[in-house]
Motif scaffolding. Structure first.
Motif: not given
Length: 367
Positions: A121-126, A135-138, A156-162, A164-166
């Motif tokens: 979930e942290f890796g896909i955000r960039v 990205a969202l298409a995939t 989880e990876g697309t949460r706007p305010r996750l 511990w993550a960017m």
């Protein structure tokens, strides 16, 4: 005493990564990797340790990302062979986020393969931040994946305010692009996935309360008990705030004819002790009323002002003339996410989001 979180990444993890990479690619420079990754590892905090291991991967894996991705993919567990899993994959995910930006689809495919063994979930955000539509298409196609970890990654990876993550500022401003993902997963068979959907909606509610209240209203009709639970959890911030439409979604209205008598068992407390709350609520209106009772502790800050933290308490349905009496023990103890300051604090009782009573206490924190 609990083991420090930073010890989740320890020298043994470095060795495990070196073992797997050496087995997958005999030409891998194991000695250099272990020297770079393990350099004074013990003095670093968790994320510092992970980033140091990531940087060691950057220095020692092939400069060709497709070749590096193939090596990392071969290090993952398979049906007949063990491989890297757990916290050892956090720096791997971070490596992909740095080195894989020019190989978009390959990177997302590797993160999808990685996530059943440790969340990506942290890796896909960039990748979402760099090219949200692509990205969202995939990621949107993952909602039908047979693996529930991959389906959860989509929400989880697309949460706007996750935590511990960017953050994802575009999705904070306009979350509409991820609503199809959340809608597709709203009745997922795994509670693990549904809780992620609820958390994402709760994130969105912090910036777009009316949007989430409307989403919940739209999906309440014919909802299963599991979906109802999801929608209630998604509305938790709005309910604590007394958002009118959110309250209405669950049968609550502005309180009427409510008399509340509230007291604390003491006026002074030392950090580490507990307060006992006593509350009596009498319903004087002529119609039955459904109420939600929460309480907010207004913690004193360093500058002397206070900041409220809302806690859930209970719900009840009151007939005309009915009275309920309830009691609650609340510990005032040291936690990692809050620093306590001595002085005046306040407890406020909230009925359907509106203040009904309050009481003050004095906190001392000791030496």
């Amino acid at each position: 005493m609990a083991e420090p979180l930073k010890n989740l990444l320890h020298p043994g993890v470095v060795t495990a990564i070196a073992d797997r990479l050496s087995a997958a690619r005999p030409a891998f420079n194991r000695a250099r990797f272990e020297a770079l990754a393990g350099d004074n590892l013990e003095v670093l905090e968790l994320m510092q340790r992970s980033l140091q291991i990531r940087d060691a991967l950057i220095e020692t894996l092939p400069q060709s990302f497709p070749k590096a991705a193939a090596a990392l993919g071969d290090c993952l567990p398979s049906d007949d062979m063990p491989g890297l899993s757990g916290w050892a994959l956090l720096p791997v995910s971070q490596y992909v986020a740095v080195r894989g930006l020019d190989d978009f689809e390959l990177s997302l495919s590797l993160l999808r393969a990685l996530t059943p063994h440790f969340t990506a979930e942290f890796g896909i955000r960039v990748f979402i931040d760099q090219d949200q539509e692509r990205a969202l298409a995939t990621i949107g196609s993952w909602v039908t994946d047979t693996n529930h970890h991959v389906r959860r990654l989509a929400s989880e990876g697309t949460r706007p305010r996750l935590p511990w993550a960017m953050r994802l500022p575009k999705l904070i401003r306009d979350p509409q692009p991820i609503l199809p993902i959340l809608t597709a997963l709203i009745d997922d068979p795994e509670d693990y996935v549904r809780r992620s959907v609820a958390n994402s909606l709760n994130d969105i509610a912090k910036d777009h309360p009316d949007l989430v209240a409307g989403f919940v209203a739209e999906h309440m009709a014919g909802a299963s008990p599991e979906r109802q639970q999801l929608l209630r959890h998604a509305s938790r911030t709005l309910l604590k705030q007394g958002h009118e439409a959110a309250l209405s979604n669950f049968g609550f209205a502005a309180p009427a004819g409510i008399d509340a008598v509230f007291s604390l068992d003491r006026a002074e407390i030392t950090l580490g002790e507990s307060l006992v709350f006593k509350l009596a609520v009498r319903h004087t209106a002529k119609t039955t009323q459904k109420i939600m009772i929460d309480y907010a502790v207004h913690h004193r800050k360093a500058n002397g002002t206070t900041s409220p933290k809302v806690f859930k308490w209970t719900s009840a349905t009151l007939e005309p003339g009915a009275t309920i009496e309830i009691e609650k023990r609340h510990a005032i103890r040291t936690i990692t996410t809050r620093r306590y300051y001595p002085g005046a604090h306040r407890v406020v009782i909230l009925v359907n989001g509106q203040e009904a009573a309050n009481a003050d206490f004095e906190l001392s924190v000791g030496e």
